[in-house]
Write an enzyme that holds these catalytic residues in place. Sequence first.
Site, PDB file in Angstrom:
ATOM      1  N   CYS A 108       0.720  -1.225  -0.096  1.00 33.36           N
ATOM      2  CA  CYS A 108       0.071  -0.112  -0.218  1.00 33.36           C
ATOM      3  C   CYS A 108       0.842   1.429  -0.005  1.00 33.36           C
ATOM      4  O   CYS A 108       0.907   1.113   0.873  1.00 33.36           O
ATOM      5  CB  CYS A 108      -0.846   0.226   1.220  1.00 33.36           C
ATOM      6  SG  CYS A 108      -1.446   1.221   1.583  1.00 33.36           S
ATOM      7  N   CYS A 111       0.034   3.889   2.927  1.00 33.21           N
ATOM      8  CA  CYS A 111       0.297   3.793   4.111  1.00 33.21           C
ATOM      9  C   CYS A 111       2.532   3.597   4.633  1.00 33.21           C
ATOM     10  O   CYS A 111       2.424   4.380   5.187  1.00 33.21           O
ATOM     11  CB  CYS A 111       0.387   1.957   3.961  1.00 33.21           C
ATOM     12  SG  CYS A 111      -1.758   1.096   3.777  1.00 33.21           S
TER      13      CYS A 111
END
Length: 183
Positions: A108, A111
């Site tokens: 991600c 993230c």
Amino acid sequence: MSTILDSLAISSIFYANLRPSLRPSPPFSAAWDRRAPLKFTGFSISYTSVNNQVSLASSSGISRRTNSVSGEASDVAFDVPTVTEETWDSLVLNATEPVVVEFWAPWCGPCRMFHPVISDLAKQYTGRVKCFKLNTDDSPSVASRYGIRSIPTIMIFVNGEKKDAIIGAVPKTSLTASIDKFL
């Protein structure tokens, strides 16, 4: 495929000498014939072995790169501890102070961009709030127990109960405002 081939700087003369059966399809060749050969001007690259520097000179100035790393200790990110399915109960649910957990995954992009913010929060709230990160790929049962459908998700737990959830990479000020509500 035509996008990849279009990006190569190959002269259209090469295709003119090919038999018609070996030429690219019309959409590719029509786009290709309109392209001018790529020209790279104004750049020079030099390497100095004495000080191990590579220099790139252009009309806009000189950019130098070395193989050394510089920085200050204050710029180093605070390492946020990881929590797993096995340690979830002891570290999060049985904690005496508020706990902030970042649900994330290594694939991600947002993230990974958000990790420094969580690091800063862990440093800022040291002794008052515990901060952890949970990899949703490694601990899917915890993520499904709390209904994590989007990452990054930040959850705040107080006395083992989920009190707040923030979904997405939000500004640090939004997170501090949420955390301050539970202090």
